[in-house]
Scaffold this motif. Structure first.
Motif, PDB file in Angstrom:
ATOM      1  N   LYS A 318       0.852  -1.142   0.047  1.00 40.78           N
ATOM      2  CA  LYS A 318       0.090   0.211  -0.012  1.00 40.78           C
ATOM      3  C   LYS A 318       0.862   1.276   0.094  1.00 40.78           C
ATOM      4  N   GLY A 319       0.502   2.180  -0.577  1.00 36.97           N
ATOM      5  CA  GLY A 319       1.137   3.527  -0.738  1.00 36.97           C
ATOM      6  C   GLY A 319       1.194   4.245  -2.072  1.00 36.97           C
ATOM      7  N   GLU A 320       2.022   5.477  -2.125  1.00 37.22           N
ATOM      8  CA  GLU A 320       1.960   5.994  -3.160  1.00 37.22           C
ATOM      9  C   GLU A 320       3.360   6.431  -3.872  1.00 37.22           C
ATOM     10  N   ALA A 337      -0.242   4.353  -7.161  1.00 36.24           N
ATOM     11  CA  ALA A 337      -0.960   4.671  -6.072  1.00 36.24           C
ATOM     12  C   ALA A 337      -1.264   3.038  -5.873  1.00 36.24           C
ATOM     13  N   SER A 338      -1.078   2.419  -4.807  1.00 36.69           N
ATOM     14  CA  SER A 338      -1.482   0.971  -4.750  1.00 36.69           C
ATOM     15  C   SER A 338      -2.138   0.627  -3.342  1.00 36.69           C
ATOM     16  N   ASP A 339      -3.300  -0.048  -3.670  1.00 31.13           N
ATOM     17  CA  ASP A 339      -4.004  -0.568  -2.182  1.00 31.13           C
ATOM     18  C   ASP A 339      -3.518  -1.693  -1.824  1.00 31.13           C
ATOM     19  N   TYR A 345      -2.976   0.023  -8.194  1.00 36.60           N
ATOM     20  CA  TYR A 345      -4.433   0.605  -8.165  1.00 36.60           C
ATOM     21  C   TYR A 345      -4.296   2.014  -9.322  1.00 36.60           C
TER      22      TYR A 345
END
Lengths: 388, 181
Positions: A318-320, A337-339, A345
């Motif tokens: 998770k994060g960006e 950006a990932s979830d 994502y």
């Protein structure tokens, strides 16, 4: 246009009609492209003309749009790497790097030092190929046929070298999350060492044959003046900004990889015209050679891929993250950006040519059509990168 | 950065770790102060890098990345546009570079930039102007705070709950009218 508006054969498409709404009564609307040879692919520009003079111009994009950002949503990070080689065929490795840099930043992966050197060497070789492609094609636009033969002769040598580690000649997908796919072989390093003096010996010939040529000088000097303020308003970067006297290069402004360890200058020109941008690119070829020379000397032994490198099914945490590199045309930025899911994502690709081309409408108004072609070429456009 | 935005109505201002996410500041603004913030960045010689929208459970997070030619750093200005009325004021009269970036964002997400002089499709075919390929299915939308870096908070409006873990009432948002679009 408006005079003939009721005739079927000139009733244009959506974009022409939209453009024609605000046209003057006495002016002519002309479509350049999307198959015009001087637009390097499928760029289309609608211009409103008064005689030879351009009153206003509007680029129409999207003829080569492939929705890379959607593909990024349906592929894993590793599966998306080959896409990056196809965004900008001129400087494909810089796009490889920008995307993987963002993913590595997101995941906190450290790339081994040897891999950083391999990346720098191959990326700079690719930059030389990119500038040679621009140089040949630009002069072809301006009516000089011969230089592209010389440019492609030299570019061929770069492609032969890059073919050894990457396995391809144009659409590279060579970098991996945490390193590169293959080490530079002894054979490859020897070819690089031989290429550097060869390319250096060619540059004075380029200068004598083309750069100092009076026909070229009369064609590009004083044409397409871009003020630094205009670059700021449009976010233009790369040789376009440096040709306007802005000392901005991502390799120095946001240092990454081994660039802080090598000695090179960031060329700028105070001319601000097409000549300034031409000069900047020619000096950049020399500087890239300098970088490669130092990297080949300094390159340590070691791994080329981080231990426990992500597998194709790897999920980004998770994060960006935002990562920018200096490509042949300017600042390439990738935002991810990932979830924590299977695919990333959201991936946003910032293409330098996109911002550089957007100032064309303002720069070209008031010039003659032949100069507009000289301005378009001096922006070094790669359409697949702009359309993405 | 907090000095630059002095006196503006802000939602959230945080210093971020450049080494971790590639930006130095993150600012959430109400849509009403976006143009003023852009004007201040313009006067301070920042340039616009890109505009993007992020389709989250709470709405579209429209992000503007700014960088500077003379000093390092990257500022992310963010505006939350609700799914049922994704309207954001255009900054194209401040940064001309936004003209195309805003058209692209309209193509991909359907965010409407009010005051844009020519908000017609740019990259997509005009015939498919209303398909918005990067909008997510309501059930697959992630929450903002799961992705965005919280950073070192300098200011946070007490009523601003987007970045705090106990943000209430986002379940209703995803069932809004635009969710089926």
């Amino acid at each position: 246009m408006t005079r003939y508006a009721d005739m079927d054969q000139v009733a244009g498409d959506f974009y022409t009609n939209n453009f024609a709404k605000t046209a003057k009564e006495s002016s002519l609307i002309l479509n350049l492209g999307p198959q015009h040879p001087s637009t390097h692919g499928v760029l289309r520009v609608i211009v409103e003309m008064d005689g030879e003079y351009i009153l206003r111009a509007e680029p129409v994009l999207g003829y080569l749009h492939r929705m890379h950002e959607k593909m990024a949503e349906v592929k894993t990070a590793a599966q998306f790497i080959p896409n990056m080689g196809r965004v900008d065929y001129g400087h494909a490795l810089a796009w490889n790097w920008a995307f993987l840099g963002a993913v590595e930043k997101l995941a906190g992966i450290e790339v081994p030092e040897r891999a950083e050197y391999v990346r720098t060497i191959t990326c700079e070789l690719n930059r030389i190929a990119s500038h040679l492609l621009w140089w040949g094609a630009y002069l072809l636009d301006l009516g000089a046929f011969t230089p592209i033969m010389y440019a492609f002769d030299d570019r061929e040598k770069v492609l032969d070298i890059l073919q050894m580690p990457t396995g391809s000649r144009l659409t590279y997908s060579y970098y991996r999350i945490g390193g590169v796919a293959l080490d530079l072989s002894e054979d490859c390093l020897r070819s690089i060492r031989e290429f550097i003096p060869w390319m250096r010996s060619r540059l004075p010939m380029y200068k004598d044959l083309v750069s100092d040529n009076i026909i070229l000088r009369k064609r590009i000097e004083g044409v397409g003046v871009i003020e630094p303020e205009l670059c700021r308003r449009y976010g233009a970067t790369g040789p376009v900004a440096r040709g306007s006297g802005i000392n901005y290069d991502v390799r120095r402004a946001e240092p990454y990889s081994v660039y802080p360890k090598v000695d090179f200058i960031v060329p700028t020109s105070e001319l601000k015209d097409a000549r300034g941008r031409y000069d900047v690119r020619m000096i950049e070829i020399e500087q890239s050679l300098r970088i490669i020379e130092q990297c080949v000397e300094q390159m340590p032994e070691g791994d080329i891929l981080v231990k426990g490198a992500p597998k194709p099914s790897w999920k980004a945490p998770k994060g960006e993250a935002y990562f920018a590199v200096e490509g042949g045309r300017g600042k390439i930025g990738v935002y991810v950006a990932s979830d924590g899911g299977k695919n990333i994502y959201r991936t946003k690709l910032r293409a330098p040519g996109y911002s550089n081309l957007s100032l064309f409408a303002e720069v070209s108004s008031g010039t003659i059509l032949a100069d507009a072609v000289a301005i378009l070429g001096s922006l070094d456009l790669i359409i697949p990168e702009i359309d993405r | 950065m907090d000095a630059l935005f002095q006196g503006l109505s802000l939602d959230y201002l945080a210093a971020c770790d450049y080494a971790k996410t590639g930006k130095t500041w993150q600012v959430f603004l109400p849509a009403s102060s976006l143009v003023k913030a852009a004007e201040r960045l313009r006067v301070a010689d920042w340039h616009l890098e890109d505009v993007l929208a992020l389709d989250c459970a709470e709405g579209f997070v429209v992000t503007y990345h700014f960088a500077h030619f003379d000093k390092p750093g990257r500022v992310a200005i963010r505006v939350l546009a609700p799914h049922d009325a994704p309207n954001v004021p255009s900054i194209s009269h401040v940064f001309d570079g936004a003209l195309w970036h805003e058209r692209e964002t309209r193509d991909f997400h359907g965010v409407i930039f009010e005051g844009h002089p020519n908000l017609i499709p740019l990259l997509l075919d005009p015939d498919m102007a209303d398909c918005f390929p990067l909008r997510k299915e309501p059930k697959s939308r992630a929450k903002t705070r799961e992705m965005l870096e919280v950073g070192e908070v300098v200011y946070c409006r007490p009523s601003f709950t987007l970045m705090t873990p106990d943000a209430p009432a986002e379940g209703q948002e995803s069932g809004g009218p635009a969710a089926t679009a």
